[in-house]
Design an enzyme around this catalytic site. Structure first.
Site, PDB file in Angstrom:
ATOM      1  CG  ASP A 148      -2.481   0.351   7.460  1.00 59.71           C
ATOM      2  OD1 ASP A 148      -3.006   1.198   6.718  1.00 59.71           O
ATOM      3  OD2 ASP A 148      -1.475  -0.306   7.137  1.00 59.71           O
ATOM      4  CE  LYS A 188      -5.680   1.339   4.678  1.00 64.61           C
ATOM      5  NZ  LYS A 188      -4.576   0.488   4.240  1.00 64.61           N
TER       6      LYS A 188
HETATM    7  C1  LIG Z   1      -3.130  -3.062   5.047  1.00 69.00           C
HETATM    8  S1  LIG Z   1      -3.127  -4.416   6.123  1.00 69.00           S
HETATM    9  C2  LIG Z   1      -2.318  -3.758   7.543  1.00 69.00           C
HETATM   10  C3  LIG Z   1      -0.837  -3.548   7.390  1.00 69.00           C
HETATM   11  C4  LIG Z   1      -0.160  -3.250   8.699  1.00 69.00           C
HETATM   12  N1  LIG Z   1      -0.500  -1.928   9.194  1.00 69.00           N
HETATM   13  C5  LIG Z   1       1.348  -3.339   8.587  1.00 69.00           C
HETATM   14  O1  LIG Z   1       2.010  -2.306   8.686  1.00 69.00           O
HETATM   15  O2  LIG Z   1       1.876  -4.440   8.439  1.00 69.00           O
HETATM   16  C6  LIG Z   1      -4.808  -4.482   6.648  1.00 69.00           C
HETATM   17  C7  LIG Z   1      -5.139  -5.643   7.553  1.00 69.00           C
HETATM   18  O3  LIG Z   1      -6.437  -5.439   8.118  1.00 69.00           O
HETATM   19  C8  LIG Z   1      -6.946  -6.714   8.438  1.00 69.00           C
HETATM   20  N2  LIG Z   1      -8.386  -6.639   8.711  1.00 69.00           N
HETATM   21  C9  LIG Z   1      -9.384  -6.311   7.846  1.00 69.00           C
HETATM   22  N3  LIG Z   1     -10.578  -6.417   8.459  1.00 69.00           N
HETATM   23  C10 LIG Z   1     -10.331  -6.810   9.746  1.00 69.00           C
HETATM   24  C11 LIG Z   1     -11.172  -7.087  10.884  1.00 69.00           C
HETATM   25  N4  LIG Z   1     -12.511  -7.001  10.799  1.00 69.00           N
HETATM   26  N5  LIG Z   1     -10.572  -7.437  12.054  1.00 69.00           N
HETATM   27  C12 LIG Z   1      -9.232  -7.550  12.150  1.00 69.00           C
HETATM   28  N6  LIG Z   1      -8.395  -7.311  11.100  1.00 69.00           N
HETATM   29  C13 LIG Z   1      -8.935  -6.941   9.923  1.00 69.00           C
HETATM   30  C14 LIG Z   1      -6.595  -7.547   7.218  1.00 69.00           C
HETATM   31  O4  LIG Z   1      -6.611  -8.933   7.515  1.00 69.00           O
HETATM   32  C15 LIG Z   1      -5.197  -7.011   6.864  1.00 69.00           C
HETATM   33  O5  LIG Z   1      -4.181  -7.860   7.366  1.00 69.00           O
END
Ligand SMILES: C[S@@+](CC[C@H](N)C(=O)[O-])C[C@H]1O[C@@H](n2cnc3c(N)ncnc32)[C@H](O)[C@@H]1O
Length: 236
Positions: A148, A188
């Site tokens: 996500d 996503k």
């Molecule tokens: C929309 S949130 C996810 C929400 C989660 N699915 C929930 O239900 O709580 C997206 C997350 O992706 C993480 N993210 C973005 N790029 C990333 C990467 N390269 N490696 C790990 N996490 C990453 C962000 O830190 C963020 O916390």
């Protein structure tokens, strides 16, 4: 701040947020949408860490990949809503004694509040060796890789679209290294057209690829999800 309706005996429960001094119009709109969003209210009532939980619930209701015993990798798992759903559905706490016990392993750039039944690590999934590290933590391949993740928004629609497609392509590559044949990849994406090459790759690597907009995904967002079922494995 519930607005009273003019109709006798009826109440309009729409919450209106006054544009406070110092608060930007966009923040006021965001706050108003949050306060009136039924999924935000349901998430609070049902103890989920965010409304995002309903997206994976709805996707799984349709495609049934979070089965008891499944080993799940949740990419970008913070704050943990998807992981909460996965823990219950794969029986990660072993509460259903007659069903196989699954695993939920979440990674994120940020710390995640602990969740019984899930294992969280701070890790950039794009870091060198992240796929091997995850397989190692899991003790083998995964049945489900779900993402996500969202790239940080620049505000420029096309740039943001390209960034999320790149992120999704990288997540798919990660999944190819971590998934067991027969496994599922959920991610996503944003609708817009540039993801054609990703779709083509997924169609070669999986038996079935579906593009879905779950009911809880906001109608005004260009977000949608790709669900790829039946991983065929690396050709080599
Ligand atoms: C929309 S949130 C996810 C929400 C989660 N699915 C929930 O239900 O709580 C997206 C997350 O992706 C993480 N993210 C973005 N790029 C990333 C990467 N390269 N490696 C790990 N996490 C990453 C962000 O830190 C963020 O916390």
């Amino acid at each position: 701040m519930a607005k009273k309706s003019s109709g006798r005996g009826r109440r309009d429960l729409t919450v209106k947020v006054k544009t406070a001094r110092g608060r930007k119009l966009s923040s006021t709109r965001w706050l108003q949408r949050q306060l009136n969003d039924p999924y935000v209210q349901r998430a609070r009532a049902e103890g989920y860490r965010g409304r995002a939980a309903f997206k994976i619930l709805e996707l799984d209701d349709k495609y049934r990949f979070l089965v008891p015993g499944a080993r799940v990798v949740d990419l970008g798992a913070a704050p943990g809503g998807w992981a909460q759903v996965a823990v219950r559905r794969v029986n990660a706490l072993g509460e259903k004694a007659d069903k196989a016990q699954g695993r939920v392993l979440g990674i994120d750039l940020q710390e995640i509040e602990p969740l019984p039944g899930a294992e969280f690590h701070v890790l950039d999934f794009m870091a060198d060796g992240a796929d091997a590290q995850v397989r190692d933590w899991l003790g083998g391949p995964a049945d489900v890789v779900m993402s996500d993740m969202a790239a940080s928004a620049s505000g420029h629609k096309q740039t943001d679209h390209l960034r999320i497609v790149a992120l999704c392509e990288a997540a798919a590559e990660f999944a190819f290294d971590v998934l067991e044949p027969g496994g599922t990849f959920v991610a996503k994406v944003l609708s817009g057209g540039t993801e054609a090459s990703l779709q083509a790759t997924l169609k070669r690597r999986f038996d079935k690829v579906a593009n879905v907009k779950p009911p809880s995904s906001r109608a005004d967002s260009s977000e949608k999800f790709v669900v790829a079922l039946g991983y065929r494995g690396r050709p080599d």
